[in-house]
Design a protein around this motif. Structure first.
Motif, PDB file in Angstrom:
ATOM      1  N   ALA A  99       0.832  -1.208   0.000  1.00 29.91           N
ATOM      2  CA  ALA A  99       0.000   0.000   0.000  1.00 29.91           C
ATOM      3  C   ALA A  99       0.868   1.258   0.000  1.00 29.91           C
ATOM      4  CB  ALA A  99      -0.928  -0.013   1.207  1.00 29.91           C
ATOM      5  N   SER A 100       2.031   1.188  -0.629  1.00 27.61           N
ATOM      6  CA  SER A 100       2.954   2.324  -0.611  1.00 27.61           C
ATOM      7  C   SER A 100       2.401   3.543  -1.341  1.00 27.61           C
ATOM      8  CB  SER A 100       4.301   1.927  -1.206  1.00 27.61           C
ATOM      9  OG  SER A 100       4.171   1.613  -2.582  1.00 27.61           O
ATOM     10  N   THR A 101       1.498   3.332  -2.290  1.00 32.83           N
ATOM     11  CA  THR A 101       0.950   4.457  -3.048  1.00 32.83           C
ATOM     12  C   THR A 101       0.220   5.429  -2.128  1.00 32.83           C
ATOM     13  OG1 THR A 101       0.748   3.059  -4.997  1.00 32.83           O
ATOM     14  CG2 THR A 101      -0.499   5.108  -5.000  1.00 32.83           C
ATOM     15  N   THR A 102      -0.504   4.918  -1.155  1.00 33.37           N
ATOM     16  CA  THR A 102      -1.197   5.789  -0.204  1.00 33.37           C
ATOM     17  C   THR A 102      -0.193   6.638   0.563  1.00 33.37           C
ATOM     18  OG1 THR A 102      -2.964   4.166   0.045  1.00 33.37           O
ATOM     19  CG2 THR A 102      -2.752   5.818   1.790  1.00 33.37           C
ATOM     20  N   LYS A 103       0.885   6.023   1.021  1.00 30.32           N
ATOM     21  CA  LYS A 103       1.928   6.750   1.753  1.00 30.32           C
ATOM     22  C   LYS A 103       2.579   7.794   0.846  1.00 30.32           C
ATOM     23  CE  LYS A 103       2.539   4.951   5.896  1.00 30.32           C
ATOM     24  NZ  LYS A 103       2.498   5.775   7.084  1.00 30.32           N
ATOM     25  N   LYS A 104       2.787   7.454  -0.415  1.00 26.61           N
ATOM     26  CA  LYS A 104       3.398   8.400  -1.357  1.00 26.61           C
ATOM     27  C   LYS A 104       2.501   9.614  -1.568  1.00 26.61           C
ATOM     28  CE  LYS A 104       5.640   4.836  -4.095  1.00 26.61           C
ATOM     29  NZ  LYS A 104       5.823   4.367  -5.478  1.00 26.61           N
ATOM     30  N   TYR A 105       1.196   9.390  -1.658  1.00 22.96           N
ATOM     31  CA  TYR A 105       0.278  10.524  -1.814  1.00 22.96           C
ATOM     32  C   TYR A 105       0.252  11.399  -0.555  1.00 22.96           C
ATOM     33  CZ  TYR A 105      -1.455   9.323  -6.411  1.00 22.96           C
ATOM     34  OH  TYR A 105      -1.542   9.076  -7.763  1.00 22.96           O
ATOM     35  N   GLN A 106       0.389  10.782   0.609  1.00 24.74           N
ATOM     36  CA  GLN A 106       0.491  11.569   1.838  1.00 24.74           C
ATOM     37  C   GLN A 106       1.761  12.409   1.833  1.00 24.74           C
ATOM     38  OE1 GLN A 106       0.228   8.471   4.789  1.00 24.74           O
ATOM     39  NE2 GLN A 106      -2.014   8.469   4.759  1.00 24.74           N
ATOM     40  N   LEU A 107       2.831  11.834   1.331  1.00 27.56           N
ATOM     41  CA  LEU A 107       4.095  12.556   1.212  1.00 27.56           C
ATOM     42  C   LEU A 107       3.965  13.690   0.191  1.00 27.56           C
ATOM     43  CD1 LEU A 107       6.944  12.586   2.324  1.00 27.56           C
ATOM     44  CD2 LEU A 107       7.558  10.862   0.639  1.00 27.56           C
ATOM     45  N   LEU A 108       3.253  13.447  -0.897  1.00 29.63           N
ATOM     46  CA  LEU A 108       2.988  14.486  -1.884  1.00 29.63           C
ATOM     47  C   LEU A 108       2.243  15.650  -1.237  1.00 29.63           C
ATOM     48  CD1 LEU A 108       2.892  15.577  -4.816  1.00 29.63           C
ATOM     49  CD2 LEU A 108       0.793  14.231  -5.117  1.00 29.63           C
ATOM     50  N   ASP A 109       1.251  15.348  -0.420  1.00 32.01           N
ATOM     51  CA  ASP A 109       0.519  16.406   0.297  1.00 32.01           C
ATOM     52  C   ASP A 109       1.454  17.217   1.181  1.00 32.01           C
ATOM     53  OD1 ASP A 109      -1.881  15.672  -0.871  1.00 32.01           O
ATOM     54  OD2 ASP A 109      -2.556  14.477   0.851  1.00 32.01           O
ATOM     55  N   LEU A 110       2.384  16.545   1.861  1.00 32.71           N
ATOM     56  CA  LEU A 110       3.333  17.240   2.715  1.00 32.71           C
ATOM     57  C   LEU A 110       4.243  18.139   1.884  1.00 32.71           C
ATOM     58  CD1 LEU A 110       4.674  17.692   5.500  1.00 32.71           C
ATOM     59  CD2 LEU A 110       6.159  15.764   4.948  1.00 32.71           C
ATOM     60  N   VAL A 111       4.763  17.609   0.783  1.00 31.42           N
ATOM     61  CA  VAL A 111       5.661  18.384  -0.078  1.00 31.42           C
ATOM     62  C   VAL A 111       4.958  19.639  -0.587  1.00 31.42           C
ATOM     63  CG1 VAL A 111       6.854  18.393  -2.309  1.00 31.42           C
ATOM     64  CG2 VAL A 111       7.119  16.443  -0.775  1.00 31.42           C
ATOM     65  N   THR A 112       3.731  19.492  -1.061  1.00 30.57           N
ATOM     66  CA  THR A 112       3.023  20.642  -1.649  1.00 30.57           C
ATOM     67  C   THR A 112       2.526  21.626  -0.592  1.00 30.57           C
ATOM     68  OG1 THR A 112       0.954  19.388  -1.767  1.00 30.57           O
ATOM     69  CG2 THR A 112       2.353  19.428  -3.747  1.00 30.57           C
ATOM     70  N   SER A 113       2.597  21.248   0.679  1.00 29.62           N
ATOM     71  CA  SER A 113       2.198  22.181   1.735  1.00 29.62           C
ATOM     72  C   SER A 113       3.340  23.116   2.132  1.00 29.62           C
ATOM     73  CB  SER A 113       1.707  21.413   2.963  1.00 29.62           C
ATOM     74  OG  SER A 113       2.794  20.807   3.648  1.00 29.62           O
TER      75      SER A 113
END
Length: 127
Positions: A99-113
């Motif tokens: 389920a790494s894709t979910t974690k990657k999208y959470q990381l994307l949210d952090l980066v874009t914040s």
């Protein structure tokens, strides 16, 4: 002669720099546990020391502590969005879970914040 020169050079280094150097020496001798301790002390001196944070997390990985390594990378990313941190964290997510894709999208949210996110190399997220 080499010991004298080494001593002179090390006497001019900060405690943080000495800890990082000792960590690298321990890695060179295959002692990841001791290296991790040195890198952790360097991060305690300076939480923004990306080199120490990355190498400490890698030591944890080599010690078979994948979950702790991920936690260290996640903690380091809160103070520095260095692309190497993100790339390594994404790699560990892929190792740990399907389920790494979910974690990657959470990381994307952090980066874009974060400010300056527009210049971030998003290919490091491997989405």
């Amino acid at each position: 002669y080499q010991r004298r020169v080494r001593g002179e050079v090390e006497s001019q280094l900060s405690e943080e720099e000495r800890e990082v150097n000792e960590g690298f020496r321990c890695i060179a001798h295959g002692d990841n546990s001791e290296a991790y301790q040195h890198f952790s002390r360097a991060v305690n001196h300076n939480p923004n020391n990306t080199v120490a944070a990355i190498n400490g997390a890698v030591c944890l990985l080599y010690m078979g502590r994948l979950g702790d390594s991920i936690l260290q990378f996640e903690g380091a990313i809160k103070s520095s969005l260095h692309p190497t941190l993100v790339f390594n964290l994404v790699s560990l997510y892929e190792l740990k879970t399907a389920a790494s894709t979910t974690k990657k999208y959470q990381l994307l949210d952090l980066v874009t914040s974060k400010s300056g996110w527009e210049a971030f190399p998003f290919e490091f997220l491997r989405l």
